[in-house]
Structures are given as C-alpha cells and as structure tokens.
Write a protein that holds these residues in place. Structure first.
Motif, PDB file in Angstrom:
ATOM      1  N   GLU A   1       5.476   3.351  -4.325  1.00  0.00           N
ATOM      2  CA  GLU A   1       5.977   3.730  -5.486  1.00  0.00           C
ATOM      3  C   GLU A   1       7.150   3.386  -6.333  1.00  0.00           C
ATOM      4  OE1 GLU A   1       5.763   8.468  -7.189  1.00  0.00           O
ATOM      5  OE2 GLU A   1       5.421   8.107  -4.727  1.00  0.00           O
TER       6      GLU A   1
ATOM      7  N   LYS B   1       0.918  -1.703  -0.380  1.00  0.00           N
ATOM      8  CA  LYS B   1       0.123  -0.252   0.240  1.00  0.00           C
ATOM      9  C   LYS B   1       0.739   1.310  -0.322  1.00  0.00           C
ATOM     10  CE  LYS B   1      -3.845  -0.003   2.048  1.00  0.00           C
ATOM     11  NZ  LYS B   1      -5.447  -0.041   2.912  1.00  0.00           N
ATOM     12  N   GLY B   2       0.856   2.823  -0.716  1.00  0.00           N
ATOM     13  CA  GLY B   2       1.246   3.215  -1.280  1.00  0.00           C
ATOM     14  C   GLY B   2       2.962   3.669  -1.887  1.00  0.00           C
TER      15      GLY B   2
ATOM     16  N   GLU C   1      -3.207  -1.716  -5.679  1.00  0.00           N
ATOM     17  CA  GLU C   1      -2.102  -1.236  -6.486  1.00  0.00           C
ATOM     18  C   GLU C   1      -0.870  -0.443  -6.279  1.00  0.00           C
ATOM     19  OE1 GLU C   1      -5.352   1.751  -8.400  1.00  0.00           O
ATOM     20  OE2 GLU C   1      -6.342   0.373  -9.216  1.00  0.00           O
ATOM     21  N   ILE C   2      -0.263   0.259  -7.197  1.00  0.00           N
ATOM     22  CA  ILE C   2       1.408   0.654  -6.750  1.00  0.00           C
ATOM     23  C   ILE C   2       1.077   1.956  -7.720  1.00  0.00           C
ATOM     24  CG2 ILE C   2       2.186  -1.156  -5.439  1.00  0.00           C
ATOM     25  CD1 ILE C   2       3.726  -1.978  -8.680  1.00  0.00           C
ATOM     26  N   THR C   3       2.333   2.068  -7.345  1.00  0.00           N
ATOM     27  CA  THR C   3       2.590   3.557  -8.414  1.00  0.00           C
ATOM     28  C   THR C   3       3.395   3.685  -9.446  1.00  0.00           C
ATOM     29  OG1 THR C   3       1.028   5.252  -6.779  1.00  0.00           O
ATOM     30  CG2 THR C   3       2.653   6.361  -8.493  1.00  0.00           C
ATOM     31  N   LEU C   4       3.526   3.696  -9.957  1.00  0.00           N
ATOM     32  CA  LEU C   4       5.009   3.738 -11.100  1.00  0.00           C
ATOM     33  C   LEU C   4       5.251   4.845 -11.564  1.00  0.00           C
ATOM     34  CD1 LEU C   4       6.660   1.599 -13.156  1.00  0.00           C
ATOM     35  CD2 LEU C   4       4.946   1.824 -14.482  1.00  0.00           C
ATOM     36  N   ASN C   5       6.303   5.467 -11.541  1.00  0.00           N
ATOM     37  CA  ASN C   5       6.701   6.407 -12.335  1.00  0.00           C
ATOM     38  C   ASN C   5       7.976   6.631 -13.325  1.00  0.00           C
ATOM     39  OD1 ASN C   5       4.989   8.889 -10.849  1.00  0.00           O
ATOM     40  ND2 ASN C   5       6.745   8.539  -8.953  1.00  0.00           N
TER      41      ASN C   5
ATOM     42  N   THR D   1       3.167   9.004 -14.926  1.00  0.00           N
ATOM     43  CA  THR D   1       3.034   8.562 -13.699  1.00  0.00           C
ATOM     44  C   THR D   1       1.504   7.229 -14.338  1.00  0.00           C
ATOM     45  OG1 THR D   1       3.891   9.917 -12.411  1.00  0.00           O
ATOM     46  CG2 THR D   1       2.497   8.218 -11.291  1.00  0.00           C
ATOM     47  N   TYR D   2       1.996   6.144 -13.807  1.00  0.00           N
ATOM     48  CA  TYR D   2       0.882   5.309 -13.776  1.00  0.00           C
ATOM     49  C   TYR D   2      -0.044   4.505 -12.586  1.00  0.00           C
ATOM     50  CZ  TYR D   2       2.264   6.018 -18.556  1.00  0.00           C
ATOM     51  OH  TYR D   2       3.149   6.438 -19.193  1.00  0.00           O
ATOM     52  N   SER D   3      -0.916   4.395 -12.339  1.00  0.00           N
ATOM     53  CA  SER D   3      -1.778   3.327 -11.144  1.00  0.00           C
ATOM     54  C   SER D   3      -1.258   2.141 -11.660  1.00  0.00           C
ATOM     55  CB  SER D   3      -2.983   3.797 -11.082  1.00  0.00           C
ATOM     56  OG  SER D   3      -3.084   3.440  -9.457  1.00  0.00           O
ATOM     57  N   ILE D   4      -0.917   1.032 -11.460  1.00  0.00           N
ATOM     58  CA  ILE D   4      -0.521  -0.288 -11.589  1.00  0.00           C
ATOM     59  C   ILE D   4      -1.872  -0.839 -10.839  1.00  0.00           C
ATOM     60  CG2 ILE D   4       0.845  -2.168 -12.146  1.00  0.00           C
ATOM     61  CD1 ILE D   4       1.449  -0.092 -13.668  1.00  0.00           C
TER      62      ILE D   4
END
Length: 150
Positions: free
Chosen positions: A76, A73-74, A139-143, A125-128
């Motif tokens: 990046e 969770k959270g 969901e994780i954040t991909l930069n 930035t994408y939410s995967i």
C-alpha cells in the motif's frame, strides 16, 4: 520455406521454433527484419545453443518477475496531493508519481509498467495494476490523501 525464428513473432511463433511459412513472408518480412533465418542444417546447428541460452534467460526473467510480484503483494502506497472542493485534486496523480512513490519504498518499477487507464484526479483509494512481465501482473493499493497545509 522453413525458417528458424530468432525472435518472437506474433501469430507465427516464439524463439527457437522451426516454422514452415510462405516464401514471400520469409523473404520480405522475417529474414530482412532479422526475426528468422533459413532452416538449413548449418543454421540449425549454429542456433541450437543460442536458442537454448535465450530460453534460459527468459525463464530467469519470468522467475524474477514472479518473485517481485510476491514482494509487491499487499503493498500500500500513499501519495499526498493538494486538493480543493469535493476532494478534487489540483493537478493529477500520474504513473510517474506512482513510480516515484514505489522507488521510495525500494522498488524500481518504470512508469511504463504501471497500467493506469487515466490520471487520478480525486482523493481516494485505488487499485493499480503493475505489468511486471507479459505473464505477470500484480495489483497494489494507492491511497491519495490530502496534503496538510502549513
């Protein structure tokens, strides 16, 4: 015919359930594929403890997936890629690249568990979404950033 399901069967039931199905379904599909056994007294006694062990194992797997989701969770992650005009990538970022980046962070997540609709072909930035279990998605954040040229 009454059968004991020894595996989850879509639209019929889950492990351990005693179901009344049509004779042809049992004889031609469930029993030959080892998805079920006839619900005789001896089979009911024999499978009772096995089914309980399977259910306990599944519960343990679900709890582990929920714990992993809490850790993720959270989160990046950053992937550096070569790009050209208009922030378009030379190539793309795939689920394998994301799996490798997660591995560097200490998370062993297969590329098959990464739910990408299509390869990423632009910086941003994408939410995967990650499918950790049939009932657990995180969901994780991909930069995706520009790789510095040397």
């Amino acid at each position: 015919m009454k059968v004991i399901l020894i595996s989850d069967v879509e639209n019929i039931g889950t492990v351990g359930e005693v179901k009344d199905v049509k004779n042809g379904m049992a004889r031609n599909y469930l029993i030959p594929r080892k998805l079920a056994v006839k619900a005789t007294e001896s089979n009911l006694r024999a499978w009772k403890s096995k089914i309980e062990a399977i259910r306990l194992r599944r519960t343990e797997i679900l709890e582990n997936a929920k714990a992993l989701a809490e850790k993720l969770k959270g989160l990046e992650i950053f992937i550096h890629a070569k790009s050209g005009e208009g922030d378009r990538l030379f190539g793309s970022v795939t689920s394998q690249n994301i799996s490798d980046a997660l591995g560097e962070k200490g998370f062993d997540i297969s590329r098959r568990n990464i739910d990408l609709e299509s390869a990423i072909k632009a910086l941003g930035t994408y939410s995967i979404p990650l499918k950790l279990h049939t009932e657990v998605t995180q969901e994780i954040t991909l930069n995706v950033t520009k790789e510095e040229e040397k």
